[in-house]
Design an enzyme around this catalytic site. Structure first.
Site, PDB file in Angstrom:
ATOM      1  N   SER A 143      -9.054  11.448  15.238  1.00  0.00           N
ATOM      2  CA  SER A 143      -8.730  11.374  16.661  1.00  0.00           C
ATOM      3  C   SER A 143      -8.540  12.694  17.382  1.00  0.00           C
ATOM      4  O   SER A 143      -8.447  12.699  18.612  1.00  0.00           O
ATOM      5  CB  SER A 143      -7.496  10.518  16.877  1.00  0.00           C
ATOM      6  N   LYS A 146      -0.750  14.440  24.326  1.00  0.00           N
ATOM      7  CA  LYS A 146      -1.197  13.064  24.134  1.00  0.00           C
ATOM      8  C   LYS A 146       0.000  12.141  24.361  1.00  0.00           C
ATOM      9  O   LYS A 146       1.123  12.456  23.947  1.00  0.00           O
ATOM     10  CB  LYS A 146      -1.741  12.893  22.712  1.00  0.00           C
ATOM     11  N   SER A 182      -9.132   8.873  19.289  1.00  0.00           N
ATOM     12  CA  SER A 182      -8.282   8.294  20.306  1.00  0.00           C
ATOM     13  C   SER A 182      -7.699   9.295  21.289  1.00  0.00           C
ATOM     14  O   SER A 182      -7.270   8.912  22.378  1.00  0.00           O
ATOM     15  CB  SER A 182      -7.135   7.540  19.634  1.00  0.00           C
TER      16      SER A 182
END
Ligand code: GLN
Length: 493
Positions: free
Chosen positions: A175, A76, A151
């Site tokens: 997330s 990420k 996210s």
């Protein structure tokens, strides 16, 4: 031969497959699908090839590169990588090159993993759809008009489309689990303190935790064996020695006899989509058939979890994001005449709408006169939520819930309605407020062929137990081997 991380690492370590071939194959998949999905902010093809070649050299020389030898991994884009742009999905950090690696990045690389790229995410991890990225949304590989969740949507989509077998994300309120559920893959949020947050771009520090995305629970466990453990650079990292994750799963061998699973039926009455509820109930039948006992539990304060989370998370975010002032990090607006004007313009142009909304909310709940009514009250209710969980987990081994109340929603569907967007986190935020470990595993498909996730939450630092139950479920169901039509089929040769 399969393309799980376990299989790849075993083959590379034994010299049966070359890391370079594996990387090339995954880079080719990225080449053919990335333009439709936009899972990545940055693909590091040359760096990955060089790392893979080095792994192959070491194997040829009789060295063991480690438990993730030759496994392509995506990170990420809020995990710092030395010398590699790390944006956190924000214009503010669009050109930020960290001078150091996050602890998890260093651990992955020293275990032989090959970093192939940085995945797209909501700006500063604030969001549930990846639509808040400054670099455009990621699309769900199961249905390109749907969001992958967020996210960490890029990490979830990359694993779902089999662009990589393993990815890392961060989970502050769901997330990792919500996007993993939306994309039909396994996602694990470890106990707070289990994995070092050093080098994770902070959103809400008392809630943030890093964890893996994978196609199997065993692969997630393998990643945990590598990334878990104490780190003096994160003052909240636990000193309790992590359990052997993969070994725990191997020894348990899918046995569910005697396992007590609590279900908070009272929380599941409203707002859960019919197909999600059906998949959840079928999943409970499966674990009951395998010998688990299903027990009703009560989590009375969890009805307040969403407001409590959005007060605490925004309060912490408003403080964490104060550092982006145009002086020390990233973007700085040009042509300001005074210092105040420079701050103003930098933050005005550098942050997106949702981030600004949260900074304002967080500043508000912390301000004199409102602190007691909002922030302090939220902290008190947070304690009550934790007590409910502790009481329930004294009588059951894990708690089962749907991961999200709905399957993946459409791009654009909720972006204008923040409260609707926030509600997709109803079942995930409590694990962050309490610091408990929670995993999602695929447990069905809706009538539209969209994945449904099943969430198990366990006791603090009992991370291996949560994965053990999820693994047992995965072994007797085939939902984890369902994949979107655009993913390559299960053999890599
Ligand atoms: N969707 C939640 C939020 O927007 C959770 C985000 C996260 O876990 N990083 O805050």
């Amino acid at each position: 031969m399969t393309d799980t991380a376990v299989a790849i690492a075993a083959d590379v370590r034994a010299g049966r497959r070359r890391a370079l071939d594996i990387v090339e194959e995954h880079l080719a998949r990225i080449d053919s699908r990335e333009h439709e999905i936009h899972a990545f902010n940055l693909v590091l093809a040359e760096r990955a090839r060089a790392a893979a070649a080095e792994i192959d050299r070491r194997v040829a020389a009789g060295d063991d590169p480690g438990p993730l030898a030759g496994v392509p991994v995506a990170l990420k884009d809020n995990l710092c990588t030395r010398g590699v742009v790390t944006t956190a999905g924000s214009r503010m950090l669009a050109e930020y090159v960290p001078p150091y690696d996050a602890a998890v990045v260093a651990r992955l690389e020293s275990a032989g993993a090959v970093i192939v790229g940085k995945t797209n995410c909501d700006e500063f991890a604030m969001g549930s759809s990846t639509e808040n990225s400054a670099f455009g949304p990621t699309r769900n590989p199961w249905a390109l008009d749907r969001t992958p969740g967020g996210s960490s949507g890029g990490s979830a989509a990359a694993v779902a489309a089999r662009l990589v077998p393993l990815a890392l994300g961060s989970d502050t309120g769901g997330s990792i689990r919500q996007p993993a559920g939306f994309c039909g893959v396994v996602g694990f949020k470890p106990s707070y303190g289990r994995v070092s947050r050093y080098g994770l771009i902070a959103f809400a520090s008392s809630l943030d935790q890093i964890g893996p995305f994978a196609t199997t629970v065993t692969d997630a466990a393998l990643a945990m064996d590598v990334i878990a453990g104490h780190d003096p650079r994160d003052s909240t990292a636990s000193r309790v020695v992590p359990p052997p994750f993969v070994r725990t799963l191997v020894e348990a061998a899918g046995n569910l006899r005697g396992v007590r699973i609590g279900v908070p039926w009272g929380l599941l009455t409203e707002g859960v989509e019919r197909d999600v509820m059906r998949a959840f109930e079928t999943a409970l039948d499966v674990v009951r058939d395998r010998g688990a006992a299903i027990v009703e539990i009560a989590l009375p304060h969890s009805v307040h979890a969403i407001p409590v989370y959005y007060i605490i998370a925004t309060a912490e975010a408003s403080s964490n994001l104060a550092r982006y002032d145009g002086v020390r990090y990233g973007f700085r607006a040009a042509d300001a005449r005074t210092l105040a004007e420079m701050y103003d313009r930098t933050r005005g142009a550098g942050f997106g709408r949702e981030v600004k909304r949260r900074i304002m909310l967080g500043t508000y709940v912390l301000s004199a006169g409102y602190y007691d009514a909002y922030y302090l009250k939220a902290q008190q209710v947070r304690t009550l939520i934790r007590r409910d969980y502790d009481a329930a987990l004294a009588g059951v081994d894990v708690i089962a819930m749907p991961t999200s109340p709905t399957a993946a929603f459409r791009l654009g569907e909720r972006i204008e309605d923040p409260v609707q967007m926030y509600l997709s986190d109803v079942f995930t935020v409590s694990a962050n407020l309490t610091g408990l470990p929670a995993v999602t595993v695929p447990c069905g498909l809706t009538a539209d062929r969209l994945p449904v996730g099943l969430q198990f939450t366990g006791r603090a630092l009992d991370d291996a137990d949560v994965l053990r139950v999820a693994d047992a479920f995965g072994r007797v169901t085939s939902w984890s081997s369902e994949r979107p039509a655009m993913a390559p089929s299960s053999t890599s040769h």
